[in-house]
Structure formats: C-alpha cells, structure tokens
Design an enzyme around this catalytic site. Structure first.
Site, PDB file in Angstrom:
ATOM      1  N   ARG A 108       0.847  -1.203   0.000  1.00 19.91           N
ATOM      2  CA  ARG A 108       0.000   0.000   0.000  1.00 19.91           C
ATOM      3  C   ARG A 108       0.887   1.259   0.000  1.00 19.91           C
ATOM      4  NH1 ARG A 108      -2.167   1.523   6.032  1.00 19.91           N
ATOM      5  NH2 ARG A 108      -0.454   0.613   7.228  1.00 19.91           N
ATOM      6  N   GLU A 153     -18.147   4.911  -1.316  1.00 17.58           N
ATOM      7  CA  GLU A 153     -17.352   4.210  -2.334  1.00 17.58           C
ATOM      8  C   GLU A 153     -18.090   4.038  -3.654  1.00 17.58           C
ATOM      9  OE1 GLU A 153     -15.881   3.281   1.720  1.00 17.58           O
ATOM     10  OE2 GLU A 153     -17.877   3.154   0.770  1.00 17.58           O
ATOM     11  N   HIS A 172      -5.408  -3.097   1.749  1.00 15.93           N
ATOM     12  CA  HIS A 172      -5.886  -3.845   2.916  1.00 15.93           C
ATOM     13  C   HIS A 172      -6.642  -5.109   2.509  1.00 15.93           C
ATOM     14  CE1 HIS A 172      -4.913   0.065   4.532  1.00 15.93           C
ATOM     15  NE2 HIS A 172      -5.025  -0.393   5.768  1.00 15.93           N
ATOM     16  N   ASP A 210      -8.326  -5.652  12.316  1.00 14.08           N
ATOM     17  CA  ASP A 210      -9.597  -5.118  11.820  1.00 14.08           C
ATOM     18  C   ASP A 210     -10.654  -6.210  11.665  1.00 14.08           C
ATOM     19  OD1 ASP A 210      -8.490  -2.665  11.815  1.00 14.08           O
ATOM     20  OD2 ASP A 210      -8.411  -2.400   9.643  1.00 14.08           O
ATOM     21  N   ARG A 243      -1.616  -4.490   3.615  1.00 13.83           N
ATOM     22  CA  ARG A 243      -1.291  -3.634   4.757  1.00 13.83           C
ATOM     23  C   ARG A 243       0.038  -4.032   5.401  1.00 13.83           C
ATOM     24  NH1 ARG A 243      -5.016  -3.477  10.243  1.00 13.83           N
ATOM     25  NH2 ARG A 243      -3.993  -1.722  11.293  1.00 13.83           N
ATOM     26  N   PHE A 302     -14.276  -2.641   0.355  1.00 16.00           N
ATOM     27  CA  PHE A 302     -15.218  -1.624  -0.111  1.00 16.00           C
ATOM     28  C   PHE A 302     -15.171  -1.454  -1.632  1.00 16.00           C
ATOM     29  CE2 PHE A 302     -13.904   0.254   4.180  1.00 16.00           C
ATOM     30  CZ  PHE A 302     -14.792  -0.564   4.856  1.00 16.00           C
TER      31      PHE A 302
END
Length: 312
Positions: A10, A58, A109, A117, A167, A83
């Site tokens: 990322r 999004e 991610h 998460d 990530r 998303f």
C-alpha cells in the site's frame, strides 16, 4: 547476512502514484476518506488539485471515476479491497466494466493480513468478484518493486484495472536488474523439477522460503509468481504441468474463485494435472495480529511447507 527490506505494497501504491503523477497530468486520484490508510495522502500533498476525497461513499466514488474517464482523465479510485470490490461491486460492474471505461482501482488492505480489523475488513473474495467482470485486468503484486511497476502498467492499459495491495510489510524480492513487469506474464523465481508452486501477492516470498525448506527434504520445487490474475499466463501453467506434474497454488484469498480456480480452469482445458489449492478455505477471517493469522491459516512459509509435504 543483510536484513531483508520489508515494505507494505500500500506504501508502494502511494509512492508510485506520486511518481506517475509527476509525468502524467491527466492522472487523478480519488479516495473514500481513507487517504492516510491507502497512502494516497502523499499524492494529495504533492498534487492537491488532482486529489478528490469522495467521503465514505465508495459507490459514488466509482461513478465519479467513471465520469472523469469519459472526460479524458485517468482516475485511480482508492479504498480498502472490501469496499472497492464488495460494497461498490455493482458500480464497478455497471458503470466501469460494462462500458469498458479507463478506470483504475487501487484496492488496499486485502486478505487476512489486515489483522486486527477482523473479518468484516479482511476481503478474501475480491479477486473472485473482479475476475467475473468482462474485460477487467487484475494485478496482485508480490512486493514494493512489483507494486510500483503494476501501477505504471495499469496507467498504460486502456480499460479497467483492479490492483490489490496489502497492509503488512513484505520482503522485497524483485530487486534485481533483470526484473521486468509484463502484464499477463508469470515470473519464474526458482526452477525445479518435482513440483511447481504458483503463488500470488503476499505469499510469494513465503512460497520461496517453503521451497527452500522442501529442498532440505530433497524436493525440487519450481516457484512461479503470478502477478497478473487476469489475463492469466496460460503458457507458463501448461509448461509447468507437463514438466513437473504435481502443482500447487498459494494465495491470501479464498481458494474459491481466485488463483487456484484460475489455474484449475486452465489445467482442465489444456493440461490435466494434480492440483492442490492453498489459501483461505471457505471461511471468514478473524481479528488478530497479521503474522499470527497467517500462521494459523497456514499461509506462512511453515504452513505452506507442511501442506505441500502432506500431499507428496
């Protein structure tokens, strides 16, 4: 031995956008209130007039990206994989894929390495979803160098591109002068005669380590990096099937619809051979430290090694 450099892809995405934005004035970056996490904040700082924060919307962001592409811009719509591929699937399909618009999707991610998460954010289905959209190119780079190359290659492609980034910091494995990124072409990282391991994304470096462990047991493993899931390199798959026989796929994604399925489809039509799919096995992830999750789901070097040994 020098310590191996580790960089999250990322981070590579953000840096590549800045480098590319310096050369390409038609490049626009969109984000959905996640610029700090997707690392597009560095682009926003360098080119504030070419960065659009669409807020936590999004689906709207994909529609805006579609519109910008019809005005001669090259938009990079950025958000978490969950998303981008999940929440906004309909807009990606109907507003970008169906009219085959020149939109690039930067999905960060991805996979269970999102860690704490938890399952709601650990998207292990995104490649499967994006593969079904006609004309969609899919890149899943293995390290910093490949991620930056994928971003630049995506800009040059005329049509929609989905890029998958992680990530967790991963080892830089492509830092050699001979490395070139060719969309749709697999990369032979290690030759072998007994089995072939096709890996994509984060597990590529882990698969190389697993191959070293197998070598200690007298197993010669060929390791091939499949950075482009679609269009997939059918030639390198068929060649490996004919030369090594036993095949394995490794992915930080569901074994349903991802790399394993893509390779199985090629084999069933062109070169039937025994195939074992290593990945997330029809389950959701869970909250926990990324490295511990990778170990639990047997996607680290040790787990890959154990699963291959069990099949030999």
């Amino acid at each position: 031995m020098a310590e191996v450099k580790k960089i999250a892809t990322r981070d590579s995405y953000g840096q590549a956008l800045v480098e590319l934005g310096t050369e390409k004035e038609d490049l626009i970056v969109l984000d959905a209130d996640l610029a700090a996490a997707t690392k597009t904040a560095v682009f926003k700082k360098a080119f504030p007039e070419r960065h659009i924060d669409c807020g936590i919307a999004e689906a709207d962001m994909m529609g805006i990206a579609a519109g910008l592409s019809t005005c001669g811009k090259v938009p990079f719509a950025s958000t978490f994989a969950m998303f981008a591929a999940g929440r906004a699937y309909e807009q990606v399909r109907n507003s970008i894929g169906y009219p085959h618009l020149n939109v690039k999707i930067g999905a960060t991610h991805a996979g269970i390495s999102v860690g704490e998460d938890g399952a709601s954010h650990q998207c292990n289905e995104d490649i499967a979803l994006m593969r079904t959209i006609p004309g969609m190119t899919i890149f899943n780079p293995s390290d910093d160098i490949e991620a930056k190359a994928a971003v630049k290659a995506a800009y040059e492609i005329d049509g929609p591109v989905y890029m998958r980034f992680g990530r967790l910091a991963v080892p830089v494995i492509n830092d050699n002068p001979d490395y070139t990124f060719v969309p749709g072409k697999g990369v032979l990282l290690r030759d072998g005669t007994d089995i072939t391991i096709f890996a994509t994304g984060l597990p590529v470096s882990e698969s190389l380590q697993a191959a070293e462990m197998l070598a200690q047991d007298g197993v010669s493993a060929r390791v091939i990096n499949i950075h482009t899931i679609k269009p997939i390199d059918e030639e390198i798959i068929v060649k490996a099937a004919k030369e090594t026989g036993k095949l394995f796929t490794v992915e930080e994604h569901s074994i349903i619809g991802g790399l394993g399925s893509a390779v199985a489809e090629v084999l069933s039509e062109q070169a039937p051979a025994p195939l074992t799919r290593i990945g997330v096995r029809d389950t959701f992830g869970e909250s926990g430290p990324a490295k511990e999750l990778l170990h639990k789901y047997k996607l680290d070097a040790e787990g890959i090694y154990e699963q291959i040994k069990a099949k030999l």
